[in-house]
Design a protein around this motif. Structure first.
Motif, PDB file in Angstrom:
ATOM      1  N   VAL A 226       0.875  -1.170   0.000  1.00 43.37           N
ATOM      2  CA  VAL A 226       0.000   0.000   0.000  1.00 43.37           C
ATOM      3  C   VAL A 226       0.909   1.216   0.000  1.00 43.37           C
ATOM      4  N   LEU A 227       0.894   1.943  -1.103  1.00 43.68           N
ATOM      5  CA  LEU A 227       1.782   3.090  -1.309  1.00 43.68           C
ATOM      6  C   LEU A 227       0.950   4.329  -1.577  1.00 43.68           C
ATOM      7  N   GLY A 228       1.188   5.385  -0.805  1.00 40.77           N
ATOM      8  CA  GLY A 228       0.408   6.600  -0.963  1.00 40.77           C
ATOM      9  C   GLY A 228      -1.064   6.378  -0.683  1.00 40.77           C
ATOM     10  N   GLY A 229      -1.368   5.445   0.218  1.00 40.19           N
ATOM     11  CA  GLY A 229      -2.756   5.144   0.538  1.00 40.19           C
ATOM     12  C   GLY A 229      -3.449   4.282  -0.491  1.00 40.19           C
ATOM     13  N   ALA A 230      -2.719   3.804  -1.511  1.00 37.37           N
ATOM     14  CA  ALA A 230      -3.318   3.006  -2.581  1.00 37.37           C
ATOM     15  C   ALA A 230      -2.699   1.614  -2.643  1.00 37.37           C
ATOM     16  N   GLY A 283      13.147 -10.953   7.967  1.00 36.92           N
ATOM     17  CA  GLY A 283      13.571  -9.590   8.275  1.00 36.92           C
ATOM     18  C   GLY A 283      14.543  -9.042   7.250  1.00 36.92           C
ATOM     19  N   THR A 284      15.418  -9.893   6.718  1.00 36.32           N
ATOM     20  CA  THR A 284      16.362  -9.459   5.686  1.00 36.32           C
ATOM     21  C   THR A 284      15.618  -8.982   4.442  1.00 36.32           C
ATOM     22  N   GLY A 285      14.611  -9.754   4.041  1.00 40.03           N
ATOM     23  CA  GLY A 285      13.805  -9.338   2.898  1.00 40.03           C
ATOM     24  C   GLY A 285      13.015  -8.075   3.190  1.00 40.03           C
ATOM     25  N   ALA A 286      12.470  -7.990   4.415  1.00 39.72           N
ATOM     26  CA  ALA A 286      11.707  -6.801   4.795  1.00 39.72           C
ATOM     27  C   ALA A 286      12.596  -5.563   4.786  1.00 39.72           C
ATOM     28  N   ALA A 287      13.838  -5.710   5.260  1.00 39.64           N
ATOM     29  CA  ALA A 287      14.768  -4.579   5.265  1.00 39.64           C
ATOM     30  C   ALA A 287      15.083  -4.122   3.850  1.00 39.64           C
ATOM     31  N   GLY A 291      14.207  -0.414   2.439  1.00 42.18           N
ATOM     32  CA  GLY A 291      15.231   0.401   1.802  1.00 42.18           C
ATOM     33  C   GLY A 291      14.841   0.857   0.409  1.00 42.18           C
ATOM     34  N   LEU A 292      14.122   0.007  -0.314  1.00 40.85           N
ATOM     35  CA  LEU A 292      13.714   0.352  -1.670  1.00 40.85           C
ATOM     36  C   LEU A 292      12.562   1.351  -1.694  1.00 40.85           C
ATOM     37  N   LEU A 293      11.602   1.177  -0.796  1.00 42.27           N
ATOM     38  CA  LEU A 293      10.359   1.931  -0.888  1.00 42.27           C
ATOM     39  C   LEU A 293      10.160   2.950   0.230  1.00 42.27           C
ATOM     40  N   ASP A 294      10.991   2.935   1.244  1.00 39.88           N
ATOM     41  CA  ASP A 294      10.887   3.881   2.362  1.00 39.88           C
ATOM     42  C   ASP A 294       9.484   3.854   2.961  1.00 39.88           C
ATOM     43  N   ILE A 295       8.979   2.657   3.233  1.00 36.84           N
ATOM     44  CA  ILE A 295       7.622   2.510   3.756  1.00 36.84           C
ATOM     45  C   ILE A 295       7.578   2.814   5.249  1.00 36.84           C
ATOM     46  N   ASP A 296       6.364   3.077   5.737  1.00 40.93           N
ATOM     47  CA  ASP A 296       6.176   3.518   7.115  1.00 40.93           C
ATOM     48  C   ASP A 296       6.020   2.369   8.115  1.00 40.93           C
ATOM     49  N   ARG A 297       5.606   1.201   7.619  1.00 39.19           N
ATOM     50  CA  ARG A 297       5.238   0.143   8.555  1.00 39.19           C
ATOM     51  C   ARG A 297       5.314  -1.204   7.853  1.00 39.19           C
TER      52      ARG A 297
END
Length: 387
Positions: A226-230, A283-287, A291-297
């Protein structure tokens, strides 16, 4: 209101402005909301709101919820959504199990059913099981049902309703699941990846739009973004194939045909009983994703996570926190939480593939790259508010 056994015919729901009003009625809950408040919140004129609410009441979608004192004049009439005016079915077809729910307009589960499933069985057997599960939650068919949202492992074509080479089950490549299930059930059908369905359901529950990744670890591993609320699907519904990023070039062979995929490493660790290692790999994949998308959560879900949520949250959080420290003084750790609810968030999210557009929360089930989880930004001109 039409309460036939086929897909419900609700003409009012074709209106964008009516969707804005319906969404506010749903958010208001049993307490309801006045027409004056609806006008203020939507930007519509009081006359337009009166016309819309009259049609919603005629369709049995809205009803009076009492009166509220006003600053002058007679008390204001308060309106509420009628949740059982219509329902949607959410169906999760996993590799070894199916889960189906019947959900009302407020998102409350009215009925549910879970049964074993062999996704590798012939298509006719899988479709018969799916159609039977839909019939089971519909019961005597007295409820008005708008359609069936189906969540399945990817990859697939959301627009065309066609499966591609489902990981581990290449025989599904090119199968028109949407059309075949619609023919069996007599209902409109929308299909999407299981991870996208869960992410959509979570996004609709969030009070404010935010960027997050839903990571689903069950019989496979994938993500919903979910990026930019979408909800972000990508042009070909290919976004979120998280489990098949290579993290070990000479690693074990994955069911997708590649080597060293994060899914293969995670599931191998689970099979050994090493949950800590599975969480570290996840966690490695999540990191990498953060790093790629700068997501909030980051939100974790799926049956394996549900079996030991604290261990997975702790393990994934440790990796993300370490990455944040490596980023320097400004590196803030990204929150990690468990979605909870085991497998049912996927089925409930699948039902939202049908319901969300009715409330203006999705641009359209055949949309392209992204679908907003927040309402559209305001009304269309009153002159276009047609029945």
């Amino acid at each position: 209101m039409n309460r036939s056994n086929s897909g419900a015919n609700l003409p009012t729901l074709r209106s964008h402005n009516a969707a804005l009003v319906l969404d506010l009625l749903r958010a208001a809950g049993e307490g309801g909301i006045s027409r004056l408040e609806l006008a203020a919140r939507t930007g519509l004129t009081p006359q337009a709101v009166s016309k819309i609410t009259a049609r919603l009441r005629a369709e049995d979608l809205a009803a009076e919820a009492g009166h509220r004192a006003s600053t002058g004049g007679k008390p204001r009439t308060v309106l509420r959504l009628v949740p059982d005016a219509a329902h949607a079915v959410g169906l999760h077809l996993d590799r070894d199990e199916l889960t189906v729910v019947l959900v009302d307009l407020a998102g409350t589960v009215a009925a549910s059913h879970t049964a074993p499933l062999d996704l590798g069985a012939p298509a006719d057997e899988v479709l018969a099981a799916a159609a039977g599960a839909v019939a089971a939650v519909r019961g005597d068919g007295a409820q008005s049902v708008l359609g069936v949202g189906v969540a399945v492992p990817g990859p697939l074509d959301h627009r065309g309703g066609v499966l591609h080479r489902v990981t581990g089950f290449p025989q599904w490549d090119g199968y028109p699941l949407r059309d075949e299930l619609a023919a069996r059930t007599g209902l409109p059908v929308v299909i999407d990846k299981d991870t996208n369905a869960a992410a959509l359901g979570l996004a609709l529950q969030a009070p404010d739009p935010a960027d997050f990744a839903y990571l689903h670890l069950g019989t496979g591993l994938g993500s919903g973004l979910v990026l930019g609320g979408a909800l972000h699907r990508g042009a070909r519904t290919g976004a979120g194939e998280f489990g098949h990023q290579t993290v070990q070039l000479d690693g074990a062979r994955c069911s997708c045909g590649g080597r060293g995929c994060i899914e293969a490493l995670c599931l191998a660790a689970v099979e050994r009983g090493d949950v800590a290692e599975a969480a570290r790999v996840l966690g490695t994949g999540a990191a990498n994703l953060v790093g790629l998308l700068d997501i909030d959560r980051v939100v974790l879900g799926g049956r394996l996570v549900a079996a030991d949520p604290d261990a997975y949250v702790r393990g994934v959080r440790a990796v993300l926190d370490e990455r944040a420290r490596q980023g320097g003084a400004d590196g803030a750790p990204v929150p990690v939480v468990a979605a909870g609810g085991g497998e049912r968030p996927v089925a409930e999210g699948a039902a939202q593939l049908i319901l969300a557009p009715l409330f203006g929360r999705v641009a359209g089930t055949a949309g392209g790259g992204g679908e907003p989880a927040a309402p559209s930004a305001g009304p269309v001109p009153d002159g276009t508010e047609l029945g």
